[in-house]
Scaffold this motif. Structure first.
Motif, PDB file in Angstrom:
ATOM      1  N   GLY A 175       0.380  -1.404   0.209  1.00  0.00           N
ATOM      2  CA  GLY A 175       0.037   0.231   0.278  1.00  0.00           C
ATOM      3  C   GLY A 175       0.911   0.972  -0.171  1.00  0.00           C
ATOM      4  N   LEU A 176       2.188   1.226  -0.435  1.00  0.00           N
ATOM      5  CA  LEU A 176       3.088   2.414  -0.040  1.00  0.00           C
ATOM      6  C   LEU A 176       3.925   2.523  -1.519  1.00  0.00           C
ATOM      7  CD1 LEU A 176       6.473   1.562   1.150  1.00  0.00           C
ATOM      8  CD2 LEU A 176       5.205   1.417   2.741  1.00  0.00           C
ATOM      9  N   SER A 177       4.156   3.768  -2.421  1.00  0.00           N
ATOM     10  CA  SER A 177       5.051   3.428  -3.281  1.00  0.00           C
ATOM     11  C   SER A 177       5.825   4.436  -2.875  1.00  0.00           C
ATOM     12  CB  SER A 177       4.240   4.248  -4.314  1.00  0.00           C
ATOM     13  OG  SER A 177       3.552   3.182  -4.331  1.00  0.00           O
ATOM     14  N   PHE A 178       7.066   3.893  -3.526  1.00  0.00           N
ATOM     15  CA  PHE A 178       8.173   5.482  -3.760  1.00  0.00           C
ATOM     16  C   PHE A 178       8.817   5.033  -5.600  1.00  0.00           C
ATOM     17  CE2 PHE A 178       9.141   0.966  -0.997  1.00  0.00           C
ATOM     18  CZ  PHE A 178       9.938   1.008  -2.191  1.00  0.00           C
ATOM     19  N   ALA A 179      10.327   5.724  -5.342  1.00  0.00           N
ATOM     20  CA  ALA A 179      11.324   5.516  -5.859  1.00  0.00           C
ATOM     21  C   ALA A 179      12.711   5.742  -5.937  1.00  0.00           C
ATOM     22  CB  ALA A 179      11.002   6.489  -7.320  1.00  0.00           C
ATOM     23  N   ILE A 180      13.593   4.611  -6.324  1.00  0.00           N
ATOM     24  CA  ILE A 180      14.836   4.512  -6.153  1.00  0.00           C
ATOM     25  C   ILE A 180      15.121   5.170  -7.600  1.00  0.00           C
ATOM     26  CG2 ILE A 180      17.302   3.763  -5.558  1.00  0.00           C
ATOM     27  CD1 ILE A 180      15.180   1.808  -3.590  1.00  0.00           C
ATOM     28  N   SER A 181      16.102   6.100  -7.685  1.00  0.00           N
ATOM     29  CA  SER A 181      16.527   6.903  -8.841  1.00  0.00           C
ATOM     30  C   SER A 181      18.224   6.763  -8.403  1.00  0.00           C
ATOM     31  CB  SER A 181      16.070   8.238  -8.888  1.00  0.00           C
ATOM     32  OG  SER A 181      14.679   7.962  -8.901  1.00  0.00           O
ATOM     33  N   GLY A 182      19.224   6.828  -9.708  1.00  0.00           N
ATOM     34  CA  GLY A 182      20.334   6.898  -9.579  1.00  0.00           C
ATOM     35  C   GLY A 182      21.673   5.488 -10.230  1.00  0.00           C
ATOM     36  N   THR A 183      22.301   5.758  -9.537  1.00  0.00           N
ATOM     37  CA  THR A 183      23.439   4.837  -9.613  1.00  0.00           C
ATOM     38  C   THR A 183      24.086   3.524  -8.345  1.00  0.00           C
ATOM     39  OG1 THR A 183      24.385   5.516 -11.802  1.00  0.00           O
ATOM     40  CG2 THR A 183      25.102   3.831 -11.034  1.00  0.00           C
ATOM     41  N   PRO A 184      23.052   2.516  -7.628  1.00  0.00           N
ATOM     42  CA  PRO A 184      23.643   2.250  -6.609  1.00  0.00           C
ATOM     43  C   PRO A 184      25.081   2.173  -6.256  1.00  0.00           C
ATOM     44  CG  PRO A 184      21.872   1.256  -7.123  1.00  0.00           C
ATOM     45  CD  PRO A 184      22.035   1.924  -8.568  1.00  0.00           C
ATOM     46  N   THR A 185      25.694   1.552  -5.594  1.00  0.00           N
ATOM     47  CA  THR A 185      26.871  -0.111  -5.633  1.00  0.00           C
ATOM     48  C   THR A 185      26.494  -1.143  -4.791  1.00  0.00           C
ATOM     49  OG1 THR A 185      28.103   1.525  -3.779  1.00  0.00           O
ATOM     50  CG2 THR A 185      28.823   2.190  -6.167  1.00  0.00           C
ATOM     51  N   ASP A 186      26.979  -1.838  -5.003  1.00  0.00           N
ATOM     52  CA  ASP A 186      26.957  -3.081  -4.263  1.00  0.00           C
ATOM     53  C   ASP A 186      26.915  -2.689  -2.430  1.00  0.00           C
ATOM     54  OD1 ASP A 186      25.887  -5.961  -4.447  1.00  0.00           O
ATOM     55  OD2 ASP A 186      28.074  -6.432  -3.317  1.00  0.00           O
ATOM     56  N   GLY A 187      25.896  -3.306  -2.029  1.00  0.00           N
ATOM     57  CA  GLY A 187      25.953  -3.648  -0.834  1.00  0.00           C
ATOM     58  C   GLY A 187      25.093  -1.976   0.050  1.00  0.00           C
ATOM     59  N   ASP A 188      24.475  -1.466  -1.071  1.00  0.00           N
ATOM     60  CA  ASP A 188      23.718   0.163  -0.614  1.00  0.00           C
ATOM     61  C   ASP A 188      22.960  -0.171  -0.040  1.00  0.00           C
ATOM     62  OD1 ASP A 188      26.369   1.815  -1.521  1.00  0.00           O
ATOM     63  OD2 ASP A 188      24.912   2.738  -3.037  1.00  0.00           O
ATOM     64  N   GLN A 189      22.030   0.678   0.913  1.00  0.00           N
ATOM     65  CA  GLN A 189      21.515   0.036   2.089  1.00  0.00           C
ATOM     66  C   GLN A 189      19.604   1.855   1.926  1.00  0.00           C
ATOM     67  OE1 GLN A 189      21.940  -1.194   5.420  1.00  0.00           O
ATOM     68  NE2 GLN A 189      22.119  -3.189   4.953  1.00  0.00           N
ATOM     69  N   PHE A 190      18.599   1.266   1.662  1.00  0.00           N
ATOM     70  CA  PHE A 190      18.030   2.338   1.681  1.00  0.00           C
ATOM     71  C   PHE A 190      16.933   1.894   3.028  1.00  0.00           C
ATOM     72  CE2 PHE A 190      19.278   1.993  -2.211  1.00  0.00           C
ATOM     73  CZ  PHE A 190      19.953   3.183  -2.799  1.00  0.00           C
ATOM     74  N   ILE A 191      15.973   3.057   3.977  1.00  0.00           N
ATOM     75  CA  ILE A 191      15.372   1.796   4.300  1.00  0.00           C
ATOM     76  C   ILE A 191      13.525   3.024   4.982  1.00  0.00           C
ATOM     77  CG2 ILE A 191      16.389   3.937   6.277  1.00  0.00           C
ATOM     78  CD1 ILE A 191      15.034   0.946   8.581  1.00  0.00           C
ATOM     79  N   ILE A 192      12.453   2.458   5.200  1.00  0.00           N
ATOM     80  CA  ILE A 192      11.305   3.491   5.263  1.00  0.00           C
ATOM     81  C   ILE A 192      10.720   2.823   6.323  1.00  0.00           C
ATOM     82  CG2 ILE A 192       9.601   3.333   4.281  1.00  0.00           C
ATOM     83  CD1 ILE A 192      10.118   3.128   1.763  1.00  0.00           C
ATOM     84  N   THR A 193      10.712   3.965   7.240  1.00  0.00           N
ATOM     85  CA  THR A 193      10.428   3.756   8.500  1.00  0.00           C
ATOM     86  C   THR A 193       8.826   4.514   8.649  1.00  0.00           C
ATOM     87  OG1 THR A 193      11.291   5.989   9.257  1.00  0.00           O
ATOM     88  CG2 THR A 193      12.519   3.495   9.842  1.00  0.00           C
ATOM     89  N   PRO A 194       7.881   3.827   9.805  1.00  0.00           N
ATOM     90  CA  PRO A 194       6.453   4.717  10.136  1.00  0.00           C
ATOM     91  C   PRO A 194       6.952   5.273  11.633  1.00  0.00           C
ATOM     92  CG  PRO A 194       6.501   1.532  10.699  1.00  0.00           C
ATOM     93  CD  PRO A 194       7.619   2.938   9.983  1.00  0.00           C
ATOM     94  N   ASN A 195       6.056   6.806  11.584  1.00  0.00           N
ATOM     95  CA  ASN A 195       6.364   7.207  12.318  1.00  0.00           C
ATOM     96  C   ASN A 195       5.339   7.158  13.424  1.00  0.00           C
ATOM     97  OD1 ASN A 195       8.377   8.820  11.100  1.00  0.00           O
ATOM     98  ND2 ASN A 195       6.925   9.871   9.857  1.00  0.00           N
TER      99      ASN A 195
END
Length: 266
Positions: free
Chosen positions: A132-152
């Motif tokens: 039920g949630l949408s987002f986008a990742i843009s750019g050039t990541p490298t191996d092991g790069d991490q991203f996080i989404i958290t609820p408030n």
């Protein structure tokens, strides 16, 4: 029967040949439009329910956008953080943790759904939808790069994302254009409507003035043939009166002459 998105049916009774029915589904639509919120503080223009972040230890240039919650999110909100890890390869993939729900990736109008637990093919700028949630990742990541989404878990400050999305509707092509198969924004549709009403009003005024002039000319033509001219009728009346008086005078003279002849005969 369905016509132009409107569905209707015969509820009861029997129709006879020649029966007419008038269907006006939008006749009173505008009468129900009214302002329901007058307090600006009650507008949910911010989106404090979710936040996203890019790990500071990442070595690539990829970034994650602010997540957007759909209407279905409220029925099953996040209870913990959602992590995404990039794995290099051909193609590069994203691993979600936890991975209990399917993931849909939309790019260029094409959507691909990956089952829960499967690696998700990475496409820069693609919209990722999960739970039920949408987002986008843009750019050039490298191996092991991490991203996080958290609820408030608390009411944090709004970031105005809902307000920006609402304002963005002004330029989106969501209204069917009149006389074509293309879509235009509602502000352009409103301008088009005002322009059409103004043009039609001016056209009717010009047409009405022209028709009034034609009627005036036709009336004058009819009056010239069969109408009554008071000056002409008055002149004719005087002429007829004088002719009548002259005829009466002649009759008087004839009577006098006849009397004279009778007296001479005696």
């Amino acid at each position: 029967q369905t016509l132009d998105g409107l569905s209707f049916s015969q509820a009861s009774g029997t129709m006879n040949a020649g029966d007419d029915f008038v269907i006006r589904p939008t006749q009173n639509a505008a009468t129900g439009i009214k302002l329901t919120i007058t307090d600006a503080s009650k507008l949910a223009v911010g989106g404090p329910a979710l936040s996203s972040a890019t790990y500071i230890t990442n070595t690539g240039t990829a970034t994650i956008s602010s997540p957007t919650a759909a209407s279905s999110y409220s029925s099953s909100p996040m209870v913990g953080a959602l992590g995404l890890t990039y794995n290099s390869g051909v193609p590069g993939t994203l691993t979600l943790a936890p991975s209990s729900q399917p993931v849909t990736v939309t790019s260029g109008g094409t959507s691909t759904t990956f089952p829960a637990g499967a690696a998700v093919t990475y496409t820069s700028g693609a919209t990722i939808t999960v739970g039920g949630l949408s987002f986008a990742i843009s750019g050039t990541p490298t191996d092991g790069d991490q991203f996080i989404i958290t609820p408030n878990i608390t009411n944090g400050p709004g970031d105005n994302r809902n307000g920006l999305l609402l304002a963005g509707l002004q330029g989106q092509s969501t209204v069917q254009s009149t006389g074509s198969n293309s879509k235009i924004s509602y502000s352009s549709a409103f301008s088009q409507l005002v322009n059409n009403v103004g043009n039609k009003t001016r056209e009717l005024k010009v047409t009405g003035a022209a028709e009034a002039k034609v009627l005036e000319q036709a009336t004058a033509a009819v009056q010239s043939e069969s109408g009554v001219n008071l000056d002409e009728e008055a002149t004719n009346l005087l002429r007829y009166q004088q002719a009548y008086q002259a005829a009466g005078k002649m009759m008087q003279i004839a009577s006098q002459l006849f009397d004279v002849l009778l007296q001479l005969g005696r």
